[in-house]
Design a protein around this motif. Structure first.
Motif, PDB file in Angstrom:
ATOM      1  N   LEU A  57       0.825  -1.218   0.000  1.00 31.74           N
ATOM      2  CA  LEU A  57       0.000   0.000   0.000  1.00 31.74           C
ATOM      3  C   LEU A  57       0.855   1.262   0.000  1.00 31.74           C
ATOM      4  O   LEU A  57       0.723   2.114  -0.870  1.00 31.74           O
ATOM      5  N   LEU A  58       1.749   1.364   0.980  1.00 29.32           N
ATOM      6  CA  LEU A  58       2.503   2.603   1.144  1.00 29.32           C
ATOM      7  C   LEU A  58       3.567   2.779   0.076  1.00 29.32           C
ATOM      8  O   LEU A  58       3.709   3.854  -0.506  1.00 29.32           O
ATOM      9  N   GLY A  59       4.330   1.722  -0.196  1.00 27.90           N
ATOM     10  CA  GLY A  59       5.444   1.843  -1.115  1.00 27.90           C
ATOM     11  C   GLY A  59       5.075   1.763  -2.576  1.00 27.90           C
ATOM     12  O   GLY A  59       5.712   2.399  -3.420  1.00 27.90           O
ATOM     13  N   TYR A  60       4.030   0.994  -2.905  1.00 27.56           N
ATOM     14  CA  TYR A  60       3.697   0.775  -4.311  1.00 27.56           C
ATOM     15  C   TYR A  60       2.486   1.563  -4.795  1.00 27.56           C
ATOM     16  O   TYR A  60       2.301   1.709  -5.998  1.00 27.56           O
ATOM     17  N   THR A  61       1.652   2.056  -3.874  1.00 27.75           N
ATOM     18  CA  THR A  61       0.520   2.887  -4.304  1.00 27.75           C
ATOM     19  C   THR A  61       0.567   4.283  -3.690  1.00 27.75           C
ATOM     20  O   THR A  61      -0.170   5.159  -4.125  1.00 27.75           O
ATOM     21  N   GLY A  62       1.421   4.470  -2.671  1.00 29.39           N
ATOM     22  CA  GLY A  62       1.473   5.763  -2.008  1.00 29.39           C
ATOM     23  C   GLY A  62       0.305   6.007  -1.082  1.00 29.39           C
ATOM     24  O   GLY A  62       0.054   7.146  -0.679  1.00 29.39           O
ATOM     25  N   THR A  63      -0.423   4.951  -0.721  1.00 28.76           N
ATOM     26  CA  THR A  63      -1.608   5.066   0.137  1.00 28.76           C
ATOM     27  C   THR A  63      -1.230   4.813   1.585  1.00 28.76           C
ATOM     28  O   THR A  63      -0.628   3.784   1.904  1.00 28.76           O
ATOM     29  N   VAL A  64      -1.577   5.750   2.457  1.00 30.05           N
ATOM     30  CA  VAL A  64      -1.306   5.602   3.889  1.00 30.05           C
ATOM     31  C   VAL A  64      -2.569   5.071   4.566  1.00 30.05           C
ATOM     32  O   VAL A  64      -3.634   5.684   4.494  1.00 30.05           O
ATOM     33  N   SER A  65      -2.438   3.913   5.201  1.00 35.61           N
ATOM     34  CA  SER A  65      -3.557   3.300   5.907  1.00 35.61           C
ATOM     35  C   SER A  65      -3.170   3.039   7.352  1.00 35.61           C
ATOM     36  O   SER A  65      -2.060   2.566   7.622  1.00 35.61           O
ATOM     37  N   PHE A  66      -4.085   3.328   8.270  1.00 36.10           N
ATOM     38  CA  PHE A  66      -3.859   3.042   9.687  1.00 36.10           C
ATOM     39  C   PHE A  66      -4.726   1.882  10.161  1.00 36.10           C
ATOM     40  O   PHE A  66      -4.842   1.654  11.369  1.00 36.10           O
ATOM     41  N   ALA A  67      -5.322   1.159   9.221  1.00 41.21           N
ATOM     42  CA  ALA A  67      -6.190   0.033   9.575  1.00 41.21           C
ATOM     43  C   ALA A  67      -5.478  -1.304   9.453  1.00 41.21           C
ATOM     44  O   ALA A  67      -6.115  -2.346   9.577  1.00 41.21           O
ATOM     45  N   HIS A  68      -4.191  -1.285   9.200  1.00 36.21           N
ATOM     46  CA  HIS A  68      -3.492  -2.544   8.962  1.00 36.21           C
ATOM     47  C   HIS A  68      -3.469  -3.432  10.198  1.00 36.21           C
ATOM     48  O   HIS A  68      -3.579  -4.658  10.088  1.00 36.21           O
ATOM     49  N   THR A  69      -3.307  -2.826  11.368  1.00 36.52           N
ATOM     50  CA  THR A  69      -3.335  -3.629  12.593  1.00 36.52           C
ATOM     51  C   THR A  69      -4.730  -4.202  12.838  1.00 36.52           C
ATOM     52  O   THR A  69      -4.859  -5.238  13.495  1.00 36.52           O
ATOM     53  N   MET A  70      -5.761  -3.551  12.329  1.00 38.21           N
ATOM     54  CA  MET A  70      -7.111  -4.102  12.469  1.00 38.21           C
ATOM     55  C   MET A  70      -7.225  -5.426  11.719  1.00 38.21           C
ATOM     56  O   MET A  70      -7.753  -6.412  12.252  1.00 38.21           O
ATOM     57  N   PHE A  71      -6.724  -5.475  10.487  1.00 44.57           N
ATOM     58  CA  PHE A  71      -6.756  -6.731   9.727  1.00 44.57           C
ATOM     59  C   PHE A  71      -5.882  -7.791  10.402  1.00 44.57           C
ATOM     60  O   PHE A  71      -6.252  -8.969  10.443  1.00 44.57           O
ATOM     61  N   TYR A  72      -4.746  -7.355  10.908  1.00 41.88           N
ATOM     62  CA  TYR A  72      -3.858  -8.252  11.655  1.00 41.88           C
ATOM     63  C   TYR A  72      -4.586  -8.824  12.874  1.00 41.88           C
ATOM     64  O   TYR A  72      -4.514 -10.028  13.157  1.00 41.88           O
ATOM     65  N   GLY A  73      -5.314  -7.965  13.565  1.00 41.25           N
ATOM     66  CA  GLY A  73      -6.071  -8.397  14.734  1.00 41.25           C
ATOM     67  C   GLY A  73      -7.240  -9.301  14.387  1.00 41.25           C
ATOM     68  O   GLY A  73      -7.570 -10.219  15.142  1.00 41.25           O
ATOM     69  N   ILE A  74      -7.874  -9.055  13.255  1.00 42.34           N
ATOM     70  CA  ILE A  74      -8.985  -9.914  12.831  1.00 42.34           C
ATOM     71  C   ILE A  74      -8.501 -11.353  12.652  1.00 42.34           C
ATOM     72  O   ILE A  74      -9.151 -12.307  13.090  1.00 42.34           O
ATOM     73  N   GLY A  75      -7.358 -11.514  11.999  1.00 38.96           N
ATOM     74  CA  GLY A  75      -6.800 -12.855  11.834  1.00 38.96           C
ATOM     75  C   GLY A  75      -6.467 -13.499  13.165  1.00 38.96           C
ATOM     76  O   GLY A  75      -6.768 -14.681  13.394  1.00 38.96           O
ATOM     77  N   SER A  76      -5.858 -12.727  14.073  1.00 39.34           N
ATOM     78  CA  SER A  76      -5.481 -13.263  15.388  1.00 39.34           C
ATOM     79  C   SER A  76      -6.700 -13.684  16.186  1.00 39.34           C
ATOM     80  O   SER A  76      -6.747 -14.796  16.745  1.00 39.34           O
ATOM     81  N   TYR A  77      -7.689 -12.805  16.246  1.00 42.24           N
ATOM     82  CA  TYR A  77      -8.877 -13.106  17.046  1.00 42.24           C
ATOM     83  C   TYR A  77      -9.715 -14.223  16.430  1.00 42.24           C
ATOM     84  O   TYR A  77     -10.319 -15.024  17.153  1.00 42.24           O
ATOM     85  N   ALA A  78      -9.758 -14.301  15.104  1.00 40.71           N
ATOM     86  CA  ALA A  78     -10.560 -15.342  14.455  1.00 40.71           C
ATOM     87  C   ALA A  78     -10.052 -16.731  14.831  1.00 40.71           C
ATOM     88  O   ALA A  78     -10.836 -17.611  15.211  1.00 40.71           O
ATOM     89  N   ILE A  79      -8.746 -16.928  14.750  1.00 43.46           N
ATOM     90  CA  ILE A  79      -8.180 -18.245  15.080  1.00 43.46           C
ATOM     91  C   ILE A  79      -8.252 -18.503  16.574  1.00 43.46           C
ATOM     92  O   ILE A  79      -8.501 -19.647  17.021  1.00 43.46           O
ATOM     93  N   ALA A  80      -8.067 -17.463  17.396  1.00 42.65           N
ATOM     94  CA  ALA A  80      -8.101 -17.636  18.850  1.00 42.65           C
ATOM     95  C   ALA A  80      -9.504 -17.991  19.330  1.00 42.65           C
ATOM     96  O   ALA A  80      -9.680 -18.912  20.148  1.00 42.65           O
ATOM     97  N   ILE A  81     -10.508 -17.288  18.827  1.00 42.90           N
ATOM     98  CA  ILE A  81     -11.885 -17.554  19.246  1.00 42.90           C
ATOM     99  C   ILE A  81     -12.323 -18.945  18.788  1.00 42.90           C
ATOM    100  O   ILE A  81     -12.987 -19.682  19.529  1.00 42.90           O
TER     101      ILE A  81
END
Length: 361
Positions: A57-81
């Motif tokens: 996102l940042l390096g190849y499209t120049g798009t700054v996103s602050f939701a990346h940890t949210m997706f990271y957390g979704i994966g973590s919580y999905a497997i944990a739950i």
């Protein structure tokens, strides 16, 4: 060459550095005894994939996103739950993957379609708001997520430390379920990085770079920029969620501090800048440098401070006190940005090609 999608490191020095990092990670369970070394190596693998997905996102499209940890957390919580609710079996692992990955992709699609049509600063603000709301929601839904305490769970028998697959008497080392989990993390992270390398070197990746350089020109050439940016956002979210799954499996835990904390987002940004934006190889080097410094810098400073005290040197024992490791980590980051404006990868490529350090890579 095919494995690297026609994009080799293009520098002998960079190739050697990458090979050293990859071989050291692959051999960690055998040449670096102790739980800490394996934890550090597993974290480097997971964050290398996570940082590479953010660099898409940042390096190849120049798009700054602050939701990346949210997706990271979704994966973590999905497997944990799933493992917490269904018990330690492979059906629960499959359920967590089947729920976590599509959920992350759908949220990324919704965010992209509704906010990537506007200016980049508004997209950054929207992602920050969504990520903050998700973090609060995860903390409040204690009946599902465990709240601030998170969710601990057990792994299937094959991945447990007590499961001995190869006894020590047979080959001189014990290969147990914990070691198998490490290699699961290592192989899965490697495949994700190679997949992202393929994406950025495909025609789709070239369009992303064209959008980064001049979005209006890309639109004038007939490219659907919103579609390409949204698709890239979904791909990055899938890899981030997959990295979150690996992190939860390794820690056997998912909680706000390990999955959704904003400090994780700051760490990702630092690793991208240290390694170099717009290069997947930079994610590997940036993650290795940052995590090694994060885990071992304090211990090294303690040794240096003790040596300075014994030598009777003034001021140095105080400056090198282990409690000041964050200060030195910050100075290390500032120095890397100043001396390597194109990142460590850019510097190593220039050295390998015999170019001056300020030239583009």
């Amino acid at each position: 060459m095919m494995l690297l999608s026609g994009d080799p490191p293009r520098s002998r020095v960079l190739t050697i550095v990458l090979l050293v990092i990859i071989l050291a990670l692959a051999a960690t369970p055998f040449i670096f005894p102790g739980a800490k070394a394996m934890n550090v190596a597993a974290k480097i693998c997971i964050f290398a994939a996570l940082v590479a997905s953010y660099d898409l996102l940042l390096g190849y499209t120049g798009t700054v996103s602050f939701a990346h940890t949210m997706f990271y957390g979704i994966g973590s919580y999905a497997i944990a739950i799933a493992l917490y609710a269904m018990g330690p079996n492979w059906g629960a692992v499959a359920t967590g993957i089947v729920i976590g990955l599509p959920l992350a992709a759908l949220l990324a699609l919704a965010i992209g379609l509704f906010s990537l049509r506007v200016a980049a600063i508004f997209f950054a603000m929207i992602t920050l708001a969504v990520a903050s709301a998700f973090q609060v929601l995860a903390s409040q839904m204690s009946w599902l997520t465990g709240g601030e305490d998170g969710r601990s769970f057990q792994l299937p028998d094959l991945l447990r430390p007590g499961t001995v697959l190869i006894p020590k008497s047979l080959m001189g080392f014990e290969f147990n379920g914990r070691t198998l989990t490490f290699y699961l993390v290592f192989v899965a992270s490697s495949l994700m990085i190679l997949g992202l390398l393929r994406v950025v070197n495909s025609p789709f990746g070239r369009v992303l770079q064209a959008i980064r350089e001049n979005r209006f020109r890309a639109e004038a050439l007939g490219f659907r920029t919103v579609f390409h940016l949204t698709y890239a956002n979904c791909l990055a979210a899938l890899v981030a969620a997959s990295a979150g799954i690996l992190n939860a499996l390794w820690l056997r835990y998912a909680g706000p501090d390990t999955s959704l904390s904003f400090s994780i987002m700051l760490d990702i940004l630092l690793m991208v800048v240290i390694g170099g934006m717009g290069t997947i190889y930079g994610a590997i080097i940036g993650a290795a440098i940052f995590i090694l410094a994060q885990n071992y810098l304090q211990s090294l400073m303690g040794v240096a401070s003790k040596a300075a005290t014994e030598a009777g040197l003034p001021l140095l024992p105080g400056l090198l006190h282990p409690d000041r490791w964050l200060l030195w980590l910050g100075l290390l980051f500032i120095a890397s940005v100043y001396f390597f404006p194109t990142g460590v990868v850019g510097r190593l490529r220039n050295v390998g090609a015999g170019k001056p350090s300020g030239s583009a890579h």
